[in-house]
Design a protein around this motif. Structure first.
Motif, short mmCIF file in Angstrom:
data_model
loop_
_atom_site.label_atom_id
_atom_site.label_comp_id
_atom_site.label_asym_id
_atom_site.label_seq_id
_atom_site.Cartn_x
_atom_site.Cartn_y
_atom_site.Cartn_z
N GLY A 55 0.82 -1.21 0.00
CA GLY A 55 0.00 0.00 0.00
C GLY A 55 0.85 1.25 0.00
O GLY A 55 1.53 1.54 0.98
N ALA A 56 0.81 2.00 -1.12
CA ALA A 56 1.55 3.26 -1.21
C ALA A 56 0.59 4.44 -1.07
O ALA A 56 0.52 5.33 -1.91
N GLY A 57 -0.18 4.42 0.03
CA GLY A 57 -0.98 5.58 0.44
C GLY A 57 -0.10 6.47 1.30
O GLY A 57 1.12 6.24 1.40
N PRO A 58 -0.66 7.47 1.96
CA PRO A 58 0.17 8.38 2.75
C PRO A 58 0.96 7.68 3.85
O PRO A 58 2.13 8.00 4.07
N VAL A 59 0.33 6.71 4.51
CA VAL A 59 1.01 6.05 5.62
C VAL A 59 2.17 5.19 5.12
O VAL A 59 3.29 5.24 5.64
N GLY A 60 1.93 4.41 4.06
CA GLY A 60 2.99 3.56 3.49
C GLY A 60 4.15 4.40 2.97
O GLY A 60 5.32 4.07 3.21
N LEU A 61 3.84 5.49 2.27
CA LEU A 61 4.89 6.33 1.69
C LEU A 61 5.72 7.01 2.79
O LEU A 61 6.95 7.05 2.73
N TYR A 62 5.02 7.54 3.79
CA TYR A 62 5.71 8.23 4.88
C TYR A 62 6.62 7.26 5.64
O TYR A 62 7.77 7.56 5.93
N LEU A 63 6.08 6.08 5.91
CA LEU A 63 6.83 5.06 6.64
C LEU A 63 8.05 4.60 5.82
O LEU A 63 9.15 4.45 6.37
N ALA A 64 7.87 4.44 4.52
CA ALA A 64 9.01 4.04 3.67
C ALA A 64 10.11 5.08 3.76
O ALA A 64 11.30 4.74 3.87
N GLY A 65 9.74 6.37 3.75
CA GLY A 65 10.73 7.45 3.85
C GLY A 65 11.50 7.36 5.16
O GLY A 65 12.73 7.52 5.19
N PHE A 118 7.31 -11.23 -4.10
CA PHE A 118 8.27 -10.36 -3.43
C PHE A 118 8.54 -10.91 -2.04
O PHE A 118 7.61 -11.32 -1.34
N LYS A 119 9.83 -10.87 -1.66
CA LYS A 119 10.21 -11.43 -0.35
C LYS A 119 10.90 -10.35 0.48
O LYS A 119 11.48 -9.41 -0.09
N ALA A 120 10.86 -10.50 1.78
CA ALA A 120 11.52 -9.54 2.67
C ALA A 120 11.64 -10.14 4.06
O ALA A 120 11.10 -11.23 4.33
N ASP A 121 12.34 -9.40 4.94
CA ASP A 121 12.41 -9.82 6.34
C ASP A 121 11.17 -9.38 7.11
O ASP A 121 10.77 -10.01 8.06
N MET A 122 10.61 -8.22 6.68
CA MET A 122 9.42 -7.72 7.38
C MET A 122 8.36 -7.25 6.42
O MET A 122 8.67 -6.76 5.33
N LEU A 123 7.12 -7.33 6.86
CA LEU A 123 5.96 -6.94 6.04
C LEU A 123 5.16 -5.88 6.79
O LEU A 123 4.87 -6.04 7.98
N LEU A 124 4.84 -4.79 6.08
CA LEU A 124 4.03 -3.74 6.70
C LEU A 124 2.73 -3.59 5.95
O LEU A 124 2.72 -3.26 4.75
N GLY A 125 1.63 -3.81 6.62
CA GLY A 125 0.31 -3.67 6.00
C GLY A 125 -0.14 -2.23 6.12
O GLY A 125 -0.57 -1.78 7.18
N CYS A 126 0.02 -1.49 5.04
CA CYS A 126 -0.43 -0.08 4.99
C CYS A 126 -1.45 0.02 3.88
O CYS A 126 -1.49 1.00 3.12
N ASP A 127 -2.26 -1.02 3.72
CA ASP A 127 -3.12 -1.13 2.55
C ASP A 127 -4.58 -0.76 2.84
O ASP A 127 -5.50 -1.28 2.20
N GLY A 128 -4.76 0.16 3.76
CA GLY A 128 -6.06 0.80 3.90
C GLY A 128 -7.16 -0.06 4.50
O GLY A 128 -6.92 -1.15 5.04
N LEU A 186 3.55 -5.78 10.80
CA LEU A 186 2.80 -4.76 11.53
C LEU A 186 1.70 -4.21 10.62
O LEU A 186 1.86 -4.16 9.40
N LEU A 187 0.59 -3.78 11.23
CA LEU A 187 -0.46 -3.06 10.49
C LEU A 187 -0.40 -1.60 10.92
O LEU A 187 -0.35 -1.30 12.11
N VAL A 188 -0.46 -0.70 9.94
CA VAL A 188 -0.34 0.73 10.26
C VAL A 188 -1.40 1.53 9.47
O VAL A 188 -1.68 1.22 8.31
N GLY A 189 -1.96 2.56 10.12
CA GLY A 189 -2.92 3.43 9.43
C GLY A 189 -4.29 2.79 9.33
O GLY A 189 -4.72 2.05 10.22
N ASP A 190 -4.99 3.03 8.23
CA ASP A 190 -6.34 2.50 8.07
C ASP A 190 -6.36 0.97 8.08
O ASP A 190 -7.36 0.36 8.47
N ALA A 191 -5.28 0.35 7.65
CA ALA A 191 -5.22 -1.12 7.68
C ALA A 191 -5.40 -1.62 9.11
O ALA A 191 -5.88 -2.73 9.33
#
Ligand SMILES: Cc1cc2nc3c(=O)[nH]c(=O)nc-3n(C[C@H](O)[C@H](O)[C@H](O)COP(=O)(O)OP(=O)(O)OC[C@H]3O[C@@H](n4cnc5c(N)ncnc54)[C@H](O)[C@@H]3O)c2cc1C
Length: 360
Positions: A15-25, A138-148, A258-263
């Motif tokens: 999710g590249a909404g405001p929360v996902g984008l801000y957190l990525a930064g 896509f693989k990673a060590d951590m997953l962030l649910g910022c998908d609303g 982790l789940l962040v924002g509307d998610a």
């Protein structure tokens, strides 16, 4: 990138909404490699949000002229013949253009944003996480649910908000430089929400939120839809938007996730606004994620400190807000009118309240 290929990063943000984008930064600044998966083809579109945000946003993101459309200092709340006017006597909130705001959060990001990549299937195991999309795995060590509000990540882990409401918006070309947001409570039309009118400078926004027609919560009301909105205000909008508003978070931490924002259901129970809490939670998440990488510990037990952190920051607001919402939902029009009249005595106190942090 080839369809079907497997790509690895430290962190995957769905999710590249405001929360996902801000957190990525924030995560990039600590040197982590981040990849964002976004189901739509463009950042910030389609829009669904009014973008009315208190000045608390300034503490997180410096306001930019290009996305501020208008500023307001107060509100008028009406129910039948009763009303109350609240004012701060100075700018209390900004009306922002969400598409431009989201696009500005993307600026300067080094993380790869994979557009048109809808997270379909997820896996979080001992060795890492993986997300399957139409554009590859896509693989990673951590997953962030910022998908609303309709989060696939939350669904995967069985986390859901206590309420899921619907909001509809109609924008007209009427210029409107008023300093007040107008709110109308009409229980026959929305038992658990309200109508609003927001001055946006060059345009006017009209909105309505509440339970969706046909849902268990809406038995006593007619549907939240554009016809209801347009009939009530007698408008012919030039633009229409709609979206879901989750309230009352479920669990927000899971192994490597982790789940962040509307998610996570982090919207204000009294208004549905979710930007300030979502971005605040993103800051808390960024700290915990960095600690997890440093300790090499992505267990649920370790990540629990994220939920402790956001609850310390605004958990009591959500708790008190959900209690207040429960009372509001059970009041009829008459009681609401009486309550508004009674509240006038407390106007000075109410004028001093923070829009996001009502409870101290
Ligand atoms: C009608 C309405 C009016 C509102 N007005 C206000 C307001 O005035 N002020 C305020 O503060 N808040 C308001 N909100 C709430 C606000 O819009 C949200 O709190 C805010 O957008 C949350 O940001 P987010 O990044 O968590 O989620 P979102 O903005 O929803 O972003 C989630 C992103 O994830 C993407 N996504 C979803 N599923 C997937 C998937 N499976 N795979 C990949 N990508 C996916 C989406 O396309 C989206 O880009 C309003 C909401 C509604 C519905």
């Amino acid at each position: 990138m080839l369809r079907g290929s497997v790509e690895k990063s430290d962190i995957l943000v769905v999710g590249a909404g405001p929360v996902g984008l801000y957190l990525a930064g924030l995560l990039e600044k600590s040197g982590r490699t981040v990849r964002l998966l976004e189901e739509h083809g463009e950042i910030g579109r389609p829009g669904h949000c009014s973008g009315l945000v208190s000045r608390n946003l300034d503490l997180l993101i410096r306001p930019r002229k290009e996305w501020v459309e208008h500023e307001v200092s107060g509100s008028v709340i009406r129910a039948g013949s009763s009303s109350i006017r609240l004012t701060k006597g100075r700018t209390a909130a900004r009306v922002i253009d969400r598409s431009r705001f989201d696009a500005s959060l993307k600026e300067g990001l080094e993380s790869e944003i994979v557009l048109g990549a809808r997270a379909e299937r997820l896996h979080a195991g001992n060795s890492g996480v993986s997300v399957k999309t139409g554009k590859g795995v896509f693989k990673a060590d951590m997953l962030l649910g910022c998908d609303g509000a309709s989060s696939a990540v939350a669904r995967h882990f069985g986390s859901r908000p206590r309420r899921l409401l619907m909001g509809v918006i109609g924008i007209t070309r009427q210029e409107n430089h008023s300093k007040n947001v107008e709110i109308t409570i009409d229980k026959a039309r929305s038992r658990d929400g309200f109508f609003w009118k927001i001055p946006r400078g060059r345009t006017t926004e009209y909105g309505l939120f509440g339970s969706m027609a046909g849902s268990r919560q809406s038995r006593l009301q007619s549907g939240i839809d554009f016809l209801e909105l347009e009939g009530f205000f007698r408008i012919k909008p030039v633009e229409r938007k709609a979206g879901l508003i989750p309230m009352g978070p479920g669990k927000t931490y899971f192994p490597r996730t982790l789940l962040v924002g509307d998610a996570a259901g982090m919207s204000k129970p009294w208004s549905g606004g979710g930007l300030v809490y979502g971005l605040t939670a993103a800051r808390i998440a960024a700290n915990v994620i960095e600690q997890a990488f440093q300790e090499g510990d992505f267990s649920e037990g370790f990540l629990a400190r994220y939920e402790k952190g956001w609850k310390k920051a605004f958990g009591n607001q959500l708790h008190a807000g959900m209690l207040g919402r429960g009372i509001f939902e059970n009041l009829g029009d008459f009681e609401i009118r009486m309550a508004l009249r009674g509240m006038r005595i407390f106007s000075p106190l109410l004028n001093g309240l923070d829009m996001d942090f009502l409870v101290r």
